[in-house]
Design an enzyme around this catalytic site. Structure first.
Site, PDB file in Angstrom:
ATOM      1  CB  ILE A 120      -0.926   0.029   1.224  1.00 48.71           C
ATOM      2  CG1 ILE A 120      -1.630  -1.316   1.410  1.00 48.71           C
ATOM      3  CG2 ILE A 120      -1.932   1.167   1.102  1.00 48.71           C
ATOM      4  CD1 ILE A 120      -2.464  -1.764   0.242  1.00 48.71           C
ATOM      5  CB  CYS A 121       0.958   4.308   0.009  1.00 50.49           C
ATOM      6  SG  CYS A 121       1.408   6.043  -0.267  1.00 50.49           S
ATOM      7  CB  THR A 122       5.672   4.775   0.938  1.00 53.09           C
ATOM      8  OG1 THR A 122       5.017   4.800   2.205  1.00 53.09           O
ATOM      9  CG2 THR A 122       5.466   6.116   0.236  1.00 53.09           C
ATOM     10  CB  THR A 140       4.981   3.985  -4.750  1.00 57.20           C
ATOM     11  OG1 THR A 140       4.798   4.353  -3.365  1.00 57.20           O
ATOM     12  CG2 THR A 140       5.971   4.944  -5.400  1.00 57.20           C
ATOM     13  CB  ALA A 173      -1.135   5.214  -6.273  1.00 60.50           C
TER      14      ALA A 173
END
Length: 337
Positions: A120-122, A140, A173
């Site tokens: 998830i994301c970073t 990301t 992202a």
């Protein structure tokens, strides 16, 4: 994303085995990266799924989120648990700092035995540090995609995607994209009807396409102030291919076409027709980026015809859909070279 139902493995007594989902957390983890996907999976259980969410940390100790909220951890990471899904949440610090070896190892161990792995994301930076993105497509948050490409030179980073699937590895992202990814996983496991039921229950978008731009039209300006107008924009965004003629939208709000047009002009500086067109254009670009033909993109994005889509591309980009797709592919090859 595939929409076929993933069969559950039979247990010793012939009953399906619960789908074990391990979420890796650690000090500084972004709380929404954990809570968003977990809420989607928990809600899916109300509609027939059987996700068992287990929070794991490198040592098994509780952790503190980015908001200072304590997160109770269920267990330490282990290579023996073999989760069906292993999720790695992100943290603001790791695009700026190196991922500690202990955390990279904590991702690598369960990932080796998991049915599928997602970030998830970073959290993608943790997967990259663990060597789990080598030679793969990934994404990301758009603000740090360049840094991810530097950290993982063999990765093909897609800076404009909401989420990316590469085999059994998934990356997403910004934080809310984790909800889109979780809905996609639910759809993969249990089909689109369950995913739609979950989205409705949580009052979120029905699920944005993985390749849809992170810079989609609804994100490029402030949301409407009027609750009535927001109802319309959410309706269009959730289903770009629906009947969004001026008359149909006005009827949905029980207002006159003139009043609806005035709302769009006053709050969004556009017309209802142009807003719908922008949403469809954004989705069509994403579909072309994913490799769909121009005809398929026109149909899936809700354009009345290929010709109507071609005119929009010509006006906005001075390119035909086919020329846009060729340019995108050439840029992608150059970036991967």
């Amino acid at each position: 994303m595939p929409t076929t139902r993933r069969p559950a493995s039979p247990g010793a007594a012939g009953h399906p085995v619960p789908h074990r989902v391990e979420i890796l957390v650690y000090d500084g983890v972004t709380l929404l990266d954990v809570a968003g996907p977990a809420e989607v999976l928990k809600e899916a259980n109300r509609f027939g799924a059987d996700y068992r969410i287990v929070l794991v940390s490198p040592t098994g100790a509780d952790v503190t989120s980015n908001l200072g909220i304590r997160i109770a951890v269920d267990a330490a990471v282990s290579g023996e648990s073999a989760p069906a899904t292993f999720l790695v949440a992100g943290a603001d610090r790791y695009p700026r700092a190196r991922v500690p070896q202990e955390l990279a190892d904590a991702a690598r161990i369960p990932a080796a035995v998991a049915g599928r792995v997602a970030s998830i994301c970073t959290g993608a930076f943790v997967l990259a540090a663990a060597g789990l993105l080598e030679g793969k497509r990934a994404t990301t948050h758009w603000q740090v995609t360049h840094e991810l490409a530097v950290r993982c030179p063999t990765c093909r980073v897609e800076p404009d995607a909401i989420y990316v699937r590469n085999g059994t590895t998934y990356t997403s992202a910004g934080v809310t994209a984790g909800i889109d990814l979780a809905l996609a996983l639910v759809e993969e496991d249990h089909g689109p009807d369950v995913a739609r039921d979950v989205a409705r229950a949580l009052v979120v978008y029905m699920q944005r396409a993985g390749g849809q731009s992170q810079f989609s039209a609804p994100l490029q300006g402030p949301p409407p102030r009027s609750p009535a107008l927001r109802t319309i924009t959410d309706r269009v965004t959730a289903n770009p291919g629906g009947d969004h003629s001026l008359g149909a939208l006005a009827k949905h709000l029980n207002v006159s076409t003139r009043q609806l047009t005035r709302l769009f002009r006053d709050e969004l500086s556009t017309t209802p027709a142009r807003y719908v067109e922008n949403i469809r254009f954004d989705l069509a670009r994403a579909l072309l980026d994913q490799g769909h033909t121009a005809t398929q993109a026109a149909t899936l994005a809700g354009f009345p015809s290929y010709e109507s889509m071609r005119r929009v591309f010509a006006r906005k980009l001075s390119l035909s859909p086919a020329a846009y797709q060729r340019r995108f592919r050439n840029a992608r090859r150059a970036g991967a070279g």
